[in-house]
Write a protein that holds these residues in place. Structure first.
Motif, PDB file in Angstrom:
ATOM      1  N   MET A  73       4.259 -10.198  -4.900  1.00  0.00           N
ATOM      2  CA  MET A  73       5.432  -9.673  -3.919  1.00  0.00           C
ATOM      3  C   MET A  73       4.608  -7.442  -4.514  1.00  0.00           C
ATOM      4  N   PHE A  74       3.747  -7.639  -5.177  1.00  0.00           N
ATOM      5  CA  PHE A  74       3.502  -5.321  -5.168  1.00  0.00           C
ATOM      6  C   PHE A  74       2.523  -5.594  -4.729  1.00  0.00           C
ATOM      7  N   ILE A  75       1.182  -6.389  -4.119  1.00  0.00           N
ATOM      8  CA  ILE A  75       0.634  -6.108  -3.106  1.00  0.00           C
ATOM      9  C   ILE A  75       0.907  -6.202  -1.589  1.00  0.00           C
ATOM     10  N   LEU A  76       2.285  -7.534  -1.720  1.00  0.00           N
ATOM     11  CA  LEU A  76       2.268  -7.261  -0.474  1.00  0.00           C
ATOM     12  C   LEU A  76       3.384  -5.843   0.389  1.00  0.00           C
ATOM     13  N   GLY A  77       3.899  -5.830  -1.069  1.00  0.00           N
ATOM     14  CA  GLY A  77       4.717  -4.433  -1.366  1.00  0.00           C
ATOM     15  C   GLY A  77       4.108  -2.797  -0.741  1.00  0.00           C
ATOM     16  N   PHE A  78       2.538  -3.148  -0.900  1.00  0.00           N
ATOM     17  CA  PHE A  78       2.427  -1.581  -1.290  1.00  0.00           C
ATOM     18  C   PHE A  78       2.021  -2.061  -0.280  1.00  0.00           C
ATOM     19  N   ALA A  79       1.468  -3.147   0.439  1.00  0.00           N
ATOM     20  CA  ALA A  79       0.171  -2.722   1.942  1.00  0.00           C
ATOM     21  C   ALA A  79       1.047  -2.318   2.746  1.00  0.00           C
ATOM     22  N   GLY A  80       2.537  -3.357   3.180  1.00  0.00           N
ATOM     23  CA  GLY A  80       3.646  -2.491   3.867  1.00  0.00           C
ATOM     24  C   GLY A  80       4.105  -1.821   3.508  1.00  0.00           C
ATOM     25  N   CYS A  81       4.203  -1.274   2.386  1.00  0.00           N
ATOM     26  CA  CYS A  81       4.574  -0.069   2.660  1.00  0.00           C
ATOM     27  C   CYS A  81       3.586   1.474   3.616  1.00  0.00           C
ATOM     28  N   ILE A  82       2.585   1.273   2.096  1.00  0.00           N
ATOM     29  CA  ILE A  82       1.146   2.447   2.610  1.00  0.00           C
ATOM     30  C   ILE A  82       1.422   2.554   3.854  1.00  0.00           C
ATOM     31  N   GLY A  83       0.941   0.799   4.271  1.00  0.00           N
ATOM     32  CA  GLY A  83       0.165   0.891   5.645  1.00  0.00           C
ATOM     33  C   GLY A  83       1.516   1.170   7.053  1.00  0.00           C
ATOM     34  N   ALA A  84       2.897   1.302   6.469  1.00  0.00           N
ATOM     35  CA  ALA A  84       4.066   2.402   6.996  1.00  0.00           C
ATOM     36  C   ALA A  84       3.488   3.503   7.743  1.00  0.00           C
ATOM     37  N   LEU A  85       3.720   4.346   6.181  1.00  0.00           N
ATOM     38  CA  LEU A  85       3.894   5.458   5.952  1.00  0.00           C
ATOM     39  C   LEU A  85       2.325   6.356   6.435  1.00  0.00           C
ATOM     40  N   ARG A  86       1.126   5.921   6.094  1.00  0.00           N
ATOM     41  CA  ARG A  86       0.654   6.622   6.636  1.00  0.00           C
ATOM     42  C   ARG A  86      -0.311   5.650   7.516  1.00  0.00           C
ATOM     43  N   GLU A  87       0.365   5.056   8.369  1.00  0.00           N
ATOM     44  CA  GLU A  87       0.102   4.786   9.601  1.00  0.00           C
ATOM     45  C   GLU A  87      -1.216   4.061  10.055  1.00  0.00           C
ATOM     46  N   ASN A  88      -1.557   3.371   8.412  1.00  0.00           N
ATOM     47  CA  ASN A  88      -2.733   2.675   8.708  1.00  0.00           C
ATOM     48  C   ASN A  88      -2.735   1.199   8.973  1.00  0.00           C
ATOM     49  N   SER A  89      -3.080   1.177  10.989  1.00  0.00           N
ATOM     50  CA  SER A  89      -3.755   0.021  10.797  1.00  0.00           C
ATOM     51  C   SER A  89      -3.777  -1.475  10.164  1.00  0.00           C
ATOM     52  N   PHE A  90      -4.914  -1.362   9.104  1.00  0.00           N
ATOM     53  CA  PHE A  90      -6.016  -1.702   8.320  1.00  0.00           C
ATOM     54  C   PHE A  90      -4.476  -2.219   7.269  1.00  0.00           C
ATOM     55  N   LEU A  91      -3.723  -1.409   7.027  1.00  0.00           N
ATOM     56  CA  LEU A  91      -3.171  -1.596   5.685  1.00  0.00           C
ATOM     57  C   LEU A  91      -2.132  -3.358   6.130  1.00  0.00           C
ATOM     58  N   LEU A  92      -1.612  -2.639   7.601  1.00  0.00           N
ATOM     59  CA  LEU A  92      -0.420  -3.374   8.530  1.00  0.00           C
ATOM     60  C   LEU A  92      -1.091  -4.497   8.334  1.00  0.00           C
ATOM     61  N   LYS A  93      -2.448  -4.785   9.445  1.00  0.00           N
ATOM     62  CA  LYS A  93      -2.772  -5.982   9.049  1.00  0.00           C
ATOM     63  C   LYS A  93      -2.770  -6.786   8.664  1.00  0.00           C
ATOM     64  N   PHE A  94      -3.179  -6.184   7.667  1.00  0.00           N
ATOM     65  CA  PHE A  94      -3.737  -7.163   5.991  1.00  0.00           C
ATOM     66  C   PHE A  94      -2.479  -7.782   5.445  1.00  0.00           C
ATOM     67  N   PHE A  95      -1.481  -7.037   5.822  1.00  0.00           N
ATOM     68  CA  PHE A  95       0.126  -7.277   5.614  1.00  0.00           C
ATOM     69  C   PHE A  95       0.601  -8.313   6.315  1.00  0.00           C
ATOM     70  N   SER A  96       0.261  -7.888   7.303  1.00  0.00           N
ATOM     71  CA  SER A  96       0.968  -9.328   8.755  1.00  0.00           C
ATOM     72  C   SER A  96       0.390 -10.898   8.086  1.00  0.00           C
ATOM     73  N   VAL A  97      -1.075 -10.371   8.208  1.00  0.00           N
ATOM     74  CA  VAL A  97      -2.137 -11.807   8.143  1.00  0.00           C
ATOM     75  C   VAL A  97      -0.860 -12.158   6.846  1.00  0.00           C
ATOM     76  N   PHE A  98      -1.484 -11.948   5.295  1.00  0.00           N
ATOM     77  CA  PHE A  98      -1.145 -12.119   4.060  1.00  0.00           C
ATOM     78  C   PHE A  98       0.113 -12.883   4.327  1.00  0.00           C
ATOM     79  N   LEU A  99       0.783 -11.940   4.741  1.00  0.00           N
ATOM     80  CA  LEU A  99       2.885 -13.088   5.573  1.00  0.00           C
ATOM     81  C   LEU A  99       2.374 -14.065   5.993  1.00  0.00           C
ATOM     82  N   GLY A 100       1.788 -14.195   7.157  1.00  0.00           N
ATOM     83  CA  GLY A 100       1.102 -15.599   7.480  1.00  0.00           C
ATOM     84  C   GLY A 100       0.763 -16.391   6.744  1.00  0.00           C
TER      85      GLY A 100
END
Length: 272
Positions: A73-100
């Motif tokens: 939950m910490f890893i997913l939440g961190f990647a999703g939060c920072i990815g969305a806030l900073r508009e970081n496509s790498f973290l957002l892709k990591f978040f979606s792939v990990f969730l998938g």
């Protein structure tokens, strides 16, 4: 000048961005909480000062559940939060792939559990019996077993005699324990008139006849009781799993949508 259509698209993208951020910050805080509880429990047991004690337990340590769930939950939440806030496509892709991947594993586990339900039943029996052996080795494990037996009104994996596997409760002549031929208090049937739990209610109970045992303790094992509980609450359990799956799919779709918007904006800036 910015067109109305382009402005509306940016507005929608901004809404998705902050929705993903808010959605994930809850999971990030929950992850931190679970990790904190797990580390605190380990500290109380002295595991952090003696790492070798991790392997001392013969059964399942409930603290692992807090650490694994908290870590994910910490890893997913961190990647999703920072990815969305900073508009970081790498973290957002990591978040979606990990969730998938988690969604795929859950789906696979569900299918395998249905296909190999007899094997799952045997593994559950093995798991419970392993933890019965280690009942006195860890207070968290002890509380977990007591809660399970009280909640499902059961005793042992398939019956009270499974407690012969524990060195304190077995009925052998060489056993010097006062709990010999008994069961834990969580196996005892509850008297509504008693406000205080009688922790000695299971002493010597398995030395009595089956008819007497039925009066004082739960006769059914936890494996058949779990199966019965699952059948009785199948709709609720299925609803929870479907709800979790829909949330995961929704999160993946939102993250991918935001990634597409970010990449589209970058491309438009390059060609402008």
């Amino acid at each position: 000048m910015m067109s109305g259509k382009h402005f509306k698209a940016q507005e929608v993208s901004c809404c998705i961005k902050y929705f993903i951020f808010g959605f994930n910050i809850i999971f990030w805080f929950l992850g931190v909480t679970f990790l904190g509880i797990g580390l605190w429990a380990w500290s109380e047991k002295g595991v952090l000062s003696n790492i070798s004690s991790i392997t001392d337990l013969g059964g399942f340590d409930p603290v692992w559940l807090f650490l694994v769930v908290g870590g994910v939950m910490f890893i997913l939440g961190f990647a999703g939060c920072i990815g969305a806030l900073r508009e970081n496509s790498f973290l957002l892709k990591f978040f979606s792939v990990f969730l998938g991947i988690i969604f795929f594993l859950e789906l696979t586990a569900g299918v395998l559990a249905f296909v190999f339900k007899d094997w799952i039943k045997d593994q559950l029996n093995f798991f419970i019996n392993n933890n019965i052996r280690a009942y006195r080795d860890d207070i968290d494990l002890q509380n977990l077993i007591d809660f399970t037996q009280e909640y499902w009104e059961c005793c042992g994996a398939f019956g009270a005699d499974d407690w012969n596997l524990n060195i304190y409760f077995n009925c052998t002549d060489s056993n010097p324990s006062r709990e010999k031929c008994g069961v834990p208090f969580s196996c005892c049937t509850k008297d509504p008139a008693e406000d205080v739990i009688n922790t000695q209610c299971g002493y010597d109970i398995r030395a009595k006849t089956d008819a007497e045992q039925r009066t004082y303790i739960y006769i059914k094992g936890c494996v058949p009781q779990f199966e019965k509980w699952l059948q009785d609450n199948l709709t609720v359990v299925a609803g929870i799993f479907i709800g979790i799956a829909l949330l995961q799919i929704f999160g993946i779709c939102l993250a991918q949508n935001l990634v597409s918007d970010i990449e589209a904006v970058r491309e438009s800036c390059l060609f402008s």
